[in-house]
Scaffold this motif. Structure first.
Motif, PDB file in Angstrom:
ATOM      1  N   THR A   1      45.508  26.119  15.167  1.00 26.40           N
ATOM      2  CA  THR A   1      46.753  25.445  15.537  1.00 26.40           C
ATOM      3  C   THR A   1      46.586  23.934  15.485  1.00 26.40           C
TER       4      THR A   1
ATOM      5  N   HIS B   1      48.536  21.221  13.052  1.00 26.64           N
ATOM      6  CA  HIS B   1      49.239  20.028  13.553  1.00 26.64           C
ATOM      7  C   HIS B   1      48.703  18.764  12.891  1.00 26.64           C
TER       8      HIS B   1
ATOM      9  N   SER C   1      49.251  20.206  23.718  1.00 25.61           N
ATOM     10  CA  SER C   1      50.232  20.371  22.648  1.00 25.61           C
ATOM     11  C   SER C   1      50.964  19.046  22.457  1.00 25.61           C
TER      12      SER C   1
ATOM     13  N   ARG D   1      58.352  26.332  13.885  1.00 24.59           N
ATOM     14  CA  ARG D   1      57.393  27.326  14.387  1.00 24.59           C
ATOM     15  C   ARG D   1      56.870  28.185  13.246  1.00 24.59           C
TER      16      ARG D   1
ATOM     17  N   VAL E   1      54.246  26.121  11.253  1.00 22.65           N
ATOM     18  CA  VAL E   1      52.955  26.073  11.945  1.00 22.65           C
ATOM     19  C   VAL E   1      52.250  27.424  11.845  1.00 22.65           C
ATOM     20  N   GLY E   2      52.987  28.521  12.067  1.00 25.65           N
ATOM     21  CA  GLY E   2      52.373  29.842  12.001  1.00 25.65           C
ATOM     22  C   GLY E   2      51.810  30.154  10.624  1.00 25.65           C
TER      23      GLY E   2
ATOM     24  N   GLU F   1      48.679  27.915  10.004  1.00 30.97           N
ATOM     25  CA  GLU F   1      47.515  28.440  10.743  1.00 30.97           C
ATOM     26  C   GLU F   1      46.867  29.594   9.974  1.00 30.97           C
TER      27      GLU F   1
END
Length: 413
Positions: free
Chosen positions: A275, A279, A341, A365, A368-369, A372
């Protein structure tokens, strides 16, 4: 003459020449994190920093309607898209997208893309070389189409992937890339509108609770279903941003090549580090140079003003490389996101504020998922990086490694 009343020189040519550095260059020449300028013939105020993010997303001062230039609508977003709406109309349209973002739906998309990646890797090992940027776009397109409930016989995944990437690649640049983006947008809106019409007439059945069904059945009001073309635009606004993650996949590969020490923690399946790595890729590497909104009142910031009907520009690239905010902004350091975060107004590659009520991208979201998951798969993949041009030109918007990140000798884990 008062400095605030002096005619402003239109800086559009400088933007085209300087790309991501355009606003940071202006900021360096100013006395603070604010610049008065003129863009596309309109007075503009450029701002930076978490407080400026909150100002930018205050609908009492700034709106999107009329702010997005027609060339961007005709390539990236589509005419009538949710990005162009404000107030209640924006919130109602956004309700189409928000249910897609619950954890189970995000996990479902990630699983589809991961399966498409694993299938693709088996073919990569049989090929002498692959361009990772191109292959990632195809993998992401195949995954999101399966997740969205689009029948395999309704689309040519390779052609669709090429067009979705072209829409993003050409939205900000005049010339051949922009023309390709316009043609891609027209082609896919026509094909997608046909699919929507087939679902509405019963010629095709959309899977229950699928994205395809939700878009086809959505109504902005009880009396007004989306017209077919707008429904096509919004379905593409699910597919296109997913394909755009190919930029971040190429950047992730670039980061692992430059700083290979991060590979072991990703290989080990450290979820928190994956994660943090996602970012930091989104912060460190350039994607959106800035965001723009139309001022509905006179807006004053740090002593500088722009009248109603002007533009407020949020310097995204400069924000992500601000020494005061990040300490060492030009160091790639995922660990900065391990302890906490990022705040809603700190990391803004897809906008700031609350995605449920404002203009922050509801698909963040998902981005990011996916990043990852694919970063871990990249770290576990064995390959050779041959000699190539891995420079990332800041004059090109959106930018990426010049070579697209070529790899050879792929060996599946």
């Amino acid at each position: 003459m008062d400095a605030h009343r002096r005619p402003l020189t239109d800086r559009t040519p400088a933007l085209l020449a300087e790309g991501y550095a355009w606003l940071p260059n202006r900021m360096r020449d100013s006395t603070g994190s604010v610049v008065r300028t003129r863009l596309l013939g309109r007075p503009a105020l450029a701002v930076r920093g978490p407080q400026a993010v909150r100002l930018f997303y205050d609908e009492g001062h700034v709106q999107r309607h009329g702010a997005v230039p027609a060339p961007v609508l005709d390539t990236l977003f589509g005419q009538g898209a949710v990005h162009t709406l404000d107030g209640d109309a924006h919130r109602v349209r956004k309700e189409l997208f928000l249910p897609l973002l619950n954890p189970d739906r995000v996990a479902g998309l990630t699983e589809h893309v991961a399966a498409a990646w694993d299938e693709a890797v088996r073919t990569w090992s049989e090929r002498p070389r692959i361009v990772l940027f191109d292959e990632a776009g195809l993998v992401l397109t195949r995954g999101v189409c399966a997740w969205a409930g689009i029948p395999p016989d309704a689309v040519d995944a390779r052609s669709l992937a090429r067009d979705l990437v072209a829409m993003v690649d050409g939205f900000a640049t005049p010339g051949p890339r922009h023309l390709r983006a316009r043609r891609a947008r027209t082609r896919q809106e026509t094909r997608t509108a046909r699919l929507i019409e087939e679902v509405r007439t019963g010629a095709r059945t959309a899977p229950a609770d699928s994205v395809l069904e939700a878009v086809a059945r959505h109504r902005d009001t009880p009396e007004h279903p989306l017209d077919t073309r707008t429904a096509a635009v919004e379905l593409l606004n699910v597919l296109r941003p997913t394909a755009a993650v190919s930029w971040f996949v190429a950047f992730a590969a670039h980061a692992l090549h430059r700083w290979p020490a991060h590979r072991e923690r990703l290989r080990a399946g450290d979820g928190a580090f994956a994660t943090a790595f996602a970012h930091e890729v989104r912060r460190f590497y350039p994607f959106a140079p800035f965001l723009g909104g139309r001022t509905v009142t006179e807006v004053t910031w740090h002593g500088e003003s722009v009248p109603a009907g002007g533009l407020l520009l949020l310097d995204v690239y400069g924000h992500h490389h601000d020494e005061e905010l990040w300490g060492d902004p030009y160091t790639f350091r995922p660990e900065r996101f391990l302890d906490r975060s990022p705040g809603a107004d700190e990391l803004i590659p897809q906008g700031g504020g609350d995605p449920a009520h404002g203009h922050r991208c509801p698909g963040e979201r998902i981005t990011v998922g996916l990043l990852e998951t694919l970063a871990v798969r990249l770290a576990r993949l064995e390959y050779t990086v041959p000699e190539q041009d891995l420079r990332i030109p800041l004059r090109r918007v959106p930018t990426r490694p010049r070579s697209g990140f070529v790899v050879t000798g792929v060996r599946a884990p």
